[in-house]
Each structure stands twice: as structure tokens, then as C-alpha cells.
Write an enzyme that holds these catalytic residues in place. Sequence first.
Site, PDB file in Angstrom:
ATOM      1  N   LYS A 207      -3.480  11.703  -5.707  1.00  0.00           N
ATOM      2  CA  LYS A 207      -4.691  11.678  -6.234  1.00  0.00           C
ATOM      3  C   LYS A 207      -5.849  12.086  -5.678  1.00  0.00           C
ATOM      4  O   LYS A 207      -7.307  12.506  -6.067  1.00  0.00           O
ATOM      5  CB  LYS A 207      -5.152  10.052  -5.711  1.00  0.00           C
ATOM      6  N   GLU A 213       0.582  16.339   3.714  1.00  0.00           N
ATOM      7  CA  GLU A 213       1.703  16.577   3.170  1.00  0.00           C
ATOM      8  C   GLU A 213       1.776  17.012   1.513  1.00  0.00           C
ATOM      9  O   GLU A 213       3.098  17.922   1.870  1.00  0.00           O
ATOM     10  CB  GLU A 213       2.767  15.060   3.169  1.00  0.00           C
ATOM     11  N   GLY A 267      -3.597   4.704  -5.819  1.00  0.00           N
ATOM     12  CA  GLY A 267      -2.156   5.498  -5.227  1.00  0.00           C
ATOM     13  C   GLY A 267      -0.748   3.999  -5.234  1.00  0.00           C
ATOM     14  O   GLY A 267      -0.554   4.018  -6.341  1.00  0.00           O
ATOM     15  N   ARG A 268      -0.732   3.262  -4.549  1.00  0.00           N
ATOM     16  CA  ARG A 268       0.310   1.897  -4.680  1.00  0.00           C
ATOM     17  C   ARG A 268       0.363   1.572  -6.649  1.00  0.00           C
ATOM     18  O   ARG A 268       1.861   0.758  -6.419  1.00  0.00           O
ATOM     19  CB  ARG A 268       0.165   1.343  -3.567  1.00  0.00           C
ATOM     20  N   GLU A 353       1.177  -2.197   2.303  1.00  0.00           N
ATOM     21  CA  GLU A 353      -0.175  -1.687   2.783  1.00  0.00           C
ATOM     22  C   GLU A 353      -1.687  -2.075   1.919  1.00  0.00           C
ATOM     23  O   GLU A 353      -2.315  -2.389   2.212  1.00  0.00           O
ATOM     24  CB  GLU A 353      -0.182   0.125   1.682  1.00  0.00           C
ATOM     25  N   HIS A 384      27.516  -6.856   3.455  1.00  0.00           N
ATOM     26  CA  HIS A 384      28.105  -6.252   4.440  1.00  0.00           C
ATOM     27  C   HIS A 384      27.491  -5.515   5.176  1.00  0.00           C
ATOM     28  O   HIS A 384      27.489  -4.686   5.802  1.00  0.00           O
ATOM     29  CB  HIS A 384      29.442  -5.197   3.931  1.00  0.00           C
ATOM     30  N   LYS A 512      -3.204  10.068  10.878  1.00  0.00           N
ATOM     31  CA  LYS A 512      -3.878  10.976  10.342  1.00  0.00           C
ATOM     32  C   LYS A 512      -4.979  11.800  10.980  1.00  0.00           C
ATOM     33  O   LYS A 512      -4.185  13.515  10.854  1.00  0.00           O
ATOM     34  CB  LYS A 512      -4.635  11.674   8.613  1.00  0.00           C
TER      35      LYS A 512
HETATM   36  O1  F6P Z   1      -1.518   7.214   3.680  1.00  0.00           O
HETATM   37  C1  F6P Z   1      -2.005   6.548   2.829  1.00  0.00           C
HETATM   38  C2  F6P Z   1      -1.869   6.867   0.714  1.00  0.00           C
HETATM   39  O2  F6P Z   1      -3.695   7.046   0.973  1.00  0.00           O
HETATM   40  C3  F6P Z   1      -1.736   6.012  -0.008  1.00  0.00           C
HETATM   41  O3  F6P Z   1      -2.633   4.668   0.210  1.00  0.00           O
HETATM   42  C4  F6P Z   1      -1.057   7.064  -1.342  1.00  0.00           C
HETATM   43  O4  F6P Z   1      -0.757   6.367  -2.318  1.00  0.00           O
HETATM   44  C5  F6P Z   1      -0.879   8.325  -0.326  1.00  0.00           C
HETATM   45  O5  F6P Z   1      -1.906   7.931   0.476  1.00  0.00           O
HETATM   46  C6  F6P Z   1      -1.007   9.520  -1.074  1.00  0.00           C
HETATM   47  O6  F6P Z   1      -2.500   9.654  -1.568  1.00  0.00           O
HETATM   48  P1  F6P Z   1      -3.126  11.213  -2.827  1.00  0.00           P
HETATM   49  O7  F6P Z   1      -2.540  11.042  -3.946  1.00  0.00           O
HETATM   50  O8  F6P Z   1      -3.708  10.457  -2.794  1.00  0.00           O
HETATM   51  O9  F6P Z   1      -2.192  12.405  -2.222  1.00  0.00           O
END
Ligand code: F6P
Length: 543
Positions: A207, A213, A267-268, A353, A384, A512
Site C-alpha cells: 500500500k 521487507e 492494509g489488513r 492490529e 492432538h 521499524k
Molecule cells: O507493519 C504494519 C503494516 O503497516 C500493516 O498494517 C500493513 O498491512 C503492512 O505493514 C504492509 O504495509 P504495506 O502494504 O504498505 O507494505
Amino acid sequence: MSLPKKNPTTSNSWNKLAQFAKNHKTLQSYFEADPTRAERFSIAWESFYVDYSKNHIDEKIQEALVALAKDAGLEEARKAYFSGETINQTEGRAVLHTALRATPDADVRVDGENVIPEVYAVRKKISAFASSVIDGSRKSSTGHSFTDVVNIGIGGSDLGPMMITEALAYYKNHLNVHFMSNVDGDHVMEVLKKVNPATTLFVVVSKSFGTQETLTNATTAKKWLVDALGAAAVGDHFVAVSTNLPAIDAFGIQAENVFPMNDWVGGRFSLWSAVGLSIALAIGPDNFEELLDGANQMDTHFESTPFEENIPVMLALLTVWYNNFLGAQSEAVIPYTQYLHRLPAYLQQGIMESNGKSIDRDGEVVSYETGNIIWGEPGTNAQHAFFQLMHQGTKRIPAQFIGFAQSLYDNKDHHDKLMANFFAQTEALMSGKTEAQVRAALSNKGMDKVELEKLVPFKVFSGDKPTTTLLIDRLTPKTLGALVAMYEHKIFVEGIVWNIFSYDQWGVELGKQLADVILKEFSASTMGEHDSSTTQLIKRYKG
Ligand code: F6P
């Protein structure tokens, strides 16, 4: 209009519930007192049947819970949520994942403009693109049809598409869809090891297009592709989903290969947007549309059904009841289908979150519990593993059991066994096994009396463990869409009652920022200030 701001503990309903909590009865005694209880405390809707009778409530408690929702202003909050008000106040945004699955004739306005035409334009673009990859007409730089798709993203840009793709594996086409999320280089290499550059399409989903990452992994994947096929190949092999168009351009992805999303999608909650591109690729655009349709049906149910008959509302109120009045710290989600094995992980982000907050909507520290801990695994495997603790441990763990009346491959023998376990566990958790029953069972086996008495306490099940059963006809894109939307609305209702902002996530920022500082220190000759533990650990890593 902004969300109501009301400390829930100041309402009459809260005080009533606190009183009820002091003398609530056991589940067994509720059932003994009322043989029609299962009918009374259940909701049948479309192909869902939700039985919440195995919970510590009676009519008075239910009434007080519904009153609590009303006292919290849920009715007006729900209107604000669906109509595009800026309810994500701390980020100054609307929260409109519901608009992504609204019908074409809907009119949902953000800053005076109806967003639905744009939503449908993106849905059309997703459909056309996915179809061209699936039918092979879209070619790679080497002239091949694509065989593999790698979704590069993390959090909401990974968990949603990944959970759904796994859940709907039965509906999948020939494309192999992989997920690269962790900045762990070993994870990256394990994914790349499985694919061939000439036939692989990368979907970079972020987003913000600023997530460490995702950018690191996308850069590594791009280098891997360029090393194999040359720089000119990037245009044919990379597409992106983001709100940040300049950053995508800088990364080298062409404008026509960008699938836009809006800042009013969290995002979520974004799998319904272009973030779902990998889902459309995996199961085809028609199934993706069905998923959206199912979610829209649940939206309508949530928006228009009285609270007592409203599935997300009742599930949320049960969570509040256990979390705030009966001392439960966590909630388990146990799907009885292997297809939903990533649902608990997906819900962990969605729920924790969103509602892992301790500041209320007035900016004050809350004096009551908010978001609970979500965990789970599919049954029967979970039986189990951690069910021992659920049956005989010291914690109260309300659990949702999710099962399907029909299996997808119609294997009756397996499905009967699976479902027998599904029903048996909720019965066992509630009914338990008394000392007398244990004694009788052991003496029937002919056990020596002294030995028997020693063993009895260990074999007793106190029971009285609450569960809610969701029995759904069949796992289809439509029912899955409805199930996920149900949890989204449950999150919303909880946040409203707890008087918190559910749609920001400032709590993920600090780590972060510190990681950026530490990363620089790895290559610097001096280190900044840290506590002695962190300093020692970094030194040890640097060697
Ligand atoms: O670290 C949290 C977050 O902002 C989430 O809310 C989001 O889904 C994820 O990182 C990834 O963010 P992006 O889609 O901006 O890479």
C-alpha cells in the site's frame, strides 16, 4: 460526523453486566434449565448457522450486551462506517473496505465523490489482467505463458491473499502462486528456487510502497530476473499494487502494470482491493468476484439486521462479555478444514492490529481491557496439540469452531469423522466428565479401588468451557467472503464498544524506526546509545 466517544464503563448496561458476571451460571445448568436454549441462542442466515448457546449468557445478559452496543452508539457508528465518514480519525481517513464489494449502483462518497465507479474500473482491470495470464495470452519476455506467480508483500499485503488462496485451493487453476513476505533472505531464496525466470510473474504489493521487507525482496527478485533475462524483461515480469505511484515508477514498473488502491482501504482489510490480484490469478476472476459478492451479502446482513439477530454483532458482544467481565485473555479460532489453516494467522493481524490499543477515542488511557489475543489451528490437528489445555488447563478460552456441512471432494467417510470430532469437542468442552462418571468408567474396566481413587482427579473434566459453533454449508468463494467480512465487522463492533480507534496501527512504528537505526550501525564503526542488553547483543552479532 466522527465516532461517538463514550467510556463504556459509565453506562448502565456495563454496570448491569458487571453484576451478572458475579453470579452467572454454568453452561450445564443453563441447558438443564432451558431445553429450547439451542434454538433461542442461534442465528440462521443464508448458508450459515451460528450456535452461540454454549456460552455463559441468558436472556438478561444478552439484553444487557445489546444495550451496551446501543449505549456505545453502535447504530450511528455503523452508519458512519458504511457511508465513508473519516472514522480512522488519527490518520484522517475513511474506512471503506465495504465499498470494494458494494453493488455497482451503490453511491459511497469520499470528499463528495462517489468511489464506486473507480472501484469497478479497478475490478475490471484485475479481471482482464488475470484472464490474460490464466489463458496464456499474456506472454513473458521470452514469449512463454506464465506458470508461476510470486506475490511479494507483507502483513495485509500478504496474509489476506495467502490465506484466501490456501482456503480456495480447490478452486485453483494451473498457475502456481507463491508468497514471499519475510525479509529473511532464506525465505526469499526458497521461493526463487521453485520458479523459472522465463515463466514467472512477480506481483509487488505494498500500500505504501515504502515497507522495508517488500522493497528489499522486490529488489532481490528483480536482480534475480535481470541476471537471468536482462533488464528489458522487468516490464513483462513485474506488476505492482499500491497507492504510491511515484515510488512504483522509481522501482521501474510501467504505469500500465500498476493496479491502484486507495488510502481508505486499510492494509489488513485490503484483500478485496487490487491487493487481491494474486487471488484472482490463482482462482480466476469469476471466483474472485464471488468472494466479493459473499462479503457484500454479509455487509448487508450487518448493516440491516437487528443486533440480536446480527452475527458479527452477537459474536463481538460475546467477546466483550468474556474479555471484560469473565476474565478471558484470549480467544481461539478452530476451523475444521485444512483449507483454512492460515485463517487464525490472518485474524491475528486483523484483530490484534486493529484492537490492540490502550488509548480511548478521547486520548485517555483506558481503564478496562481491550483487544484480546487470537490464536488457533485447524481441527482435528489442534485436538492432538493444545486442546489438553483447553479441556483441563486453568485458563478460560472462549473458542469459535468453524465447520462445513459438506466436504469439497465428497469423501463421506473422512468428512463424517471430521465432523464427529467437530461436534464432540464442543460437547466435551461444555459437559466435561464428573468424578462419578470417571469412577464408574474406571471401575467398569475392573481397576483396583485404591489405584482408581488415585487416578480420579486427573481424569475429571470440569467442563463449562464456552464455544460458538459456525456451521456453514460448504466452503466456496462466496461463503468464505461472508466469513471474512463477518470477522471484519466483529472487529468494528468491538472497537466501538471499547471506545478505541481500530483502524490505525501506530504500535508497529517504533520497532521499524529502531531497526533502521540498528541496520546503519551494523556497517558503522561506532554505535549509538542502547541499553546494555541490546548493545551486547548487537556487538555479538557484528562479531
Ligand atoms: O507493519 C504494519 C503494516 O503497516 C500493516 O498494517 C500493513 O498491512 C503492512 O505493514 C504492509 O504495509 P504495506 O502494504 O504498505 O507494505
